[in-house]
Scaffold this motif. Sequence first.
Motif, PDB file in Angstrom:
ATOM      1  N   ARG A 166     -25.108  89.247  56.808  1.00  0.00           N
ATOM      2  CA  ARG A 166     -26.550  89.294  56.585  1.00  0.00           C
ATOM      3  C   ARG A 166     -27.116  87.878  56.514  1.00  0.00           C
ATOM      4  NH1 ARG A 166     -25.978  88.259  51.240  1.00  0.00           N
ATOM      5  NH2 ARG A 166     -24.153  89.179  50.236  1.00  0.00           N
ATOM      6  N   SER A 169     -29.056  92.078  59.500  1.00  0.00           N
ATOM      7  CA  SER A 169     -27.748  92.501  58.995  1.00  0.00           C
ATOM      8  C   SER A 169     -26.983  93.192  60.122  1.00  0.00           C
ATOM      9  CB  SER A 169     -27.905  93.450  57.809  1.00  0.00           C
ATOM     10  OG  SER A 169     -28.408  94.706  58.209  1.00  0.00           O
ATOM     11  N   TYR A 170     -25.668  93.028  60.084  1.00  0.00           N
ATOM     12  CA  TYR A 170     -24.814  93.634  61.108  1.00  0.00           C
ATOM     13  C   TYR A 170     -23.526  94.094  60.468  1.00  0.00           C
ATOM     14  CZ  TYR A 170     -22.131  94.395  65.357  1.00  0.00           C
ATOM     15  OH  TYR A 170     -21.369  94.970  66.349  1.00  0.00           O
ATOM     16  N   ARG A 202     -26.022  99.958  63.013  1.00  0.00           N
ATOM     17  CA  ARG A 202     -25.152  98.878  62.553  1.00  0.00           C
ATOM     18  C   ARG A 202     -25.897  97.545  62.540  1.00  0.00           C
ATOM     19  NH1 ARG A 202     -21.755 101.122  66.405  1.00  0.00           N
ATOM     20  NH2 ARG A 202     -21.807  99.201  67.636  1.00  0.00           N
ATOM     21  N   LEU A 203     -26.897  97.399  63.425  1.00  0.00           N
ATOM     22  CA  LEU A 203     -27.701  96.176  63.495  1.00  0.00           C
ATOM     23  C   LEU A 203     -29.105  96.487  63.012  1.00  0.00           C
ATOM     24  CD1 LEU A 203     -28.126  93.212  64.414  1.00  0.00           C
ATOM     25  CD2 LEU A 203     -28.742  94.135  66.671  1.00  0.00           C
ATOM     26  N   GLN A 204     -29.590  95.721  62.036  1.00  0.00           N
ATOM     27  CA  GLN A 204     -30.920  95.933  61.493  1.00  0.00           C
ATOM     28  C   GLN A 204     -31.666  94.610  61.433  1.00  0.00           C
ATOM     29  OE1 GLN A 204     -31.798  98.779  58.686  1.00  0.00           O
ATOM     30  NE2 GLN A 204     -29.899  99.929  58.850  1.00  0.00           N
ATOM     31  N   ARG A 259     -20.003  93.534  56.321  1.00  0.00           N
ATOM     32  CA  ARG A 259     -21.419  93.424  56.669  1.00  0.00           C
ATOM     33  C   ARG A 259     -21.859  91.974  56.541  1.00  0.00           C
ATOM     34  NH1 ARG A 259     -25.620  96.328  57.996  1.00  0.00           N
ATOM     35  NH2 ARG A 259     -24.489  98.282  57.643  1.00  0.00           N
TER      36      ARG A 259
END
Length: 815
Positions: free
Chosen positions: A578, A567-568, A522-524, A576
């Motif tokens: 970002r 992004s989350y 979910r978190l990137q 989302r």
Amino acid sequence: MPRHLKPLSREEHVRILASCLFFSAALVYAQPAPTAYSIHGRVLDETGAAVPSAEVRLYHRLTQVQTNTRTNADGLYRFERLAEGEYLIQAQAAAGQLTAEPTMVEAGKTAAPVDLRLRVTARADRVTVTAAATPESLSAAGKTLDVLDRDTLEARNEITLIESLRFVPGLRIQQLGGPGSFSRIQTRGLRAADTGLLVDGMRFRDAAAVQGDATGYLGDLQLIGSERIEVLRGLGSAIYGSNATAGVINIVTDQGGGPLRGEIAGEGGGLGLGRGSARLAGGALGNRLNYSGGAAHLNVNGGVDGVENVRNSSAQGYLQWRPSASSSLSGRSFAGTSTIGVNSSPQAAPAANLPPSGTIPAIAVDRAQMLLGDQGRPFSWGNATFGPNFYDPDSRRIGWFSSTMAAWQHQAAPRFNYRLSYQNLLSSRDNRNGPAGSSFQPRFNNSSLFEGQIDTLQGRADFAMARWQLLAFGYEFEREWYRNLSADENPDPAQRVRATAQASQRSHSLYFSSQTRLLEERLQLHLTGRYQNFHLSKPAFTGGAPRYDGATFASPASAFTGDASLSYLLPKSSTRLRAHAGNGYRAPTLYERIGTSFFFGSFSPLGDPGLRPERTVSFDFGADQYLARDKVRLGGTYFYTRLQEVVGYINLLNDPWGRFGGYANVGGGLARGAEFSAEFRPTRGTTVQSTYTYTNADERRSALVGGLLQSIRVFPHSFTAQITRQVTRRLQVAADFLAASDYISGSFFTGSGNRPYLFEGPRKLDLAASYAVPAGERRAVKFTLRIENALNQRYFEDGFRTPRAWASAGMKFTF
């Protein structure tokens, strides 16, 4: 350092490729054969029924290798001979109307079937490679990205790159005439040179262009062998280097694979347009050998008001060989040649027709008088403030380009992969003119030839440190060369001109990339950085006295750049968030460093060998919201870019190179604004999309009389709407609408300098329809119709005429 670097010969190219391939192949065959795995399953629709002929794509996250196949009559798919590691798999059917979210699967961890369920959704969950230079889901990217796939473009019957991009938010597309005419792209209010063009992730640009970008070839690029177009809006310098401060456009070539498929098409109609194309793709030897290829020829005989002529032939091909489950050798070629009639530039009306100061309203010469001007006859200005591009019968541009790439990839261990790639890019533009035509014309036929060559060698290593962490480190060597030949046909041999200027430079780059996925992805977080230095050679001149005598040609200033994106996903609300921020650069071109003009038998210096790279800081943030079981998508982005220092052309005093005007480092500008988009898919066969972009772009120093700081050619407001409807199984229709506010042009010289002109923005409606007649199990004949500018609006781009309403019809055989 040698006094002058020559372009690499064909034998040198062969030796470079042979050395890299021999070394890599030796490493592969010196190791034990890796264990091969498979991934298989079924593609189902929302009711659980099997979907035959669905397209399935598999992306290796570590190696970036893509493999394609199609389901059989029972909806089954299978990928064999796969290397160990994580993959993203996705499927689509019914011309992209049904899609499955990308699914992560690990080869070697499970042998269970991986079933993919298709559904109607507006969720932008395609796998992309441009934002991070590794495969990732579009909806997971922290950067602002759009993907135009082949099905979308075919529904709109698009045939050129430039037209396919017209409805992407944040992009200002300008075409100075009909199909094949000179075109430019401005992203988020910045200059054309700030948007980079890539072909399969490798830079495509013209080493002989003033700003070293691809603008001179944008109008030549036909859609023939591309699988999709990925558009990154925002900084791309840390990954892709120079000319990417506003964003990049990546043309992804069809990777082939799966059963044999192809098409043969032809169309013709208004503007004297005729086009033929052919395309083929597939796989052999159990998809160990994958291939694709396409070719097209475009002819425009007359164009707008009968004063345009275009001939364009293009080809694009791809070949991949996989000697083992962990290695692949691929090659790609993209080439084109064109001849384009070039008319005179638009001109300002006599001073009596112009207001004494301020912005000039753009009023064109009456059409009847315009046609008189095309014939070289006297005409009346009336109350017009400008004359358009009058016909020039002996002016033309003959150009060609060739981009060839070879790449070797080897997964030497489950968590380590390396890639070696080499690209040779050749370009040539020959601008020819004669004494015929209106306005200022040469006394004799003349030619100004610009030739460029760029050789790029890249090495990259990828490490899967953990399931949630990917690291990449790379090195890039680039060598570019350009030559400008000025010649005329003066009947007096003693006065005949034949002057040549040529120069070259080399650069070395180091870069890194870190991609982190946390909280069940979910978190990137994505971090990138790049360092590039330059080595400049001494220019060579013939036919005139040399310039830049006394220059040391020490290494110009280096460039440092980096960016971060985040992004989350909020799963409960399907939201989302970002954000993306960093700095960028554009390297000064050879022409800006050591360019010259040739006039009255001598070279005049225009460049500065010590120019510093342009510097930019930028950020954007936004959100995407999904509603109604993902059938509705809403998106919004705020962007801000400051050009801290740029290379501009200014007047000079006491210049060390004796210039009265030339290129120097100057203050830049500022662009900020917002982009909004909406997509709605109420039924399987209906897609509705809309975008709105607000752009406020200003220059730090004005180049226009009166001191206006507003950036030229930029639409402050633009709106688009698109609808695609599958009416029946055979009939598909599409409509696209573009509306934009008035804009400022700075292309008109009035005697005291360039004054700003205010032009009306476009109101352009395009319609498309296709009707398919089955001719077998996997064969069909499709009839197509395209209507451009259906509202018949008369509008001008920087004073150049654009087509009013016109249409073309065609037929396509697919198999």
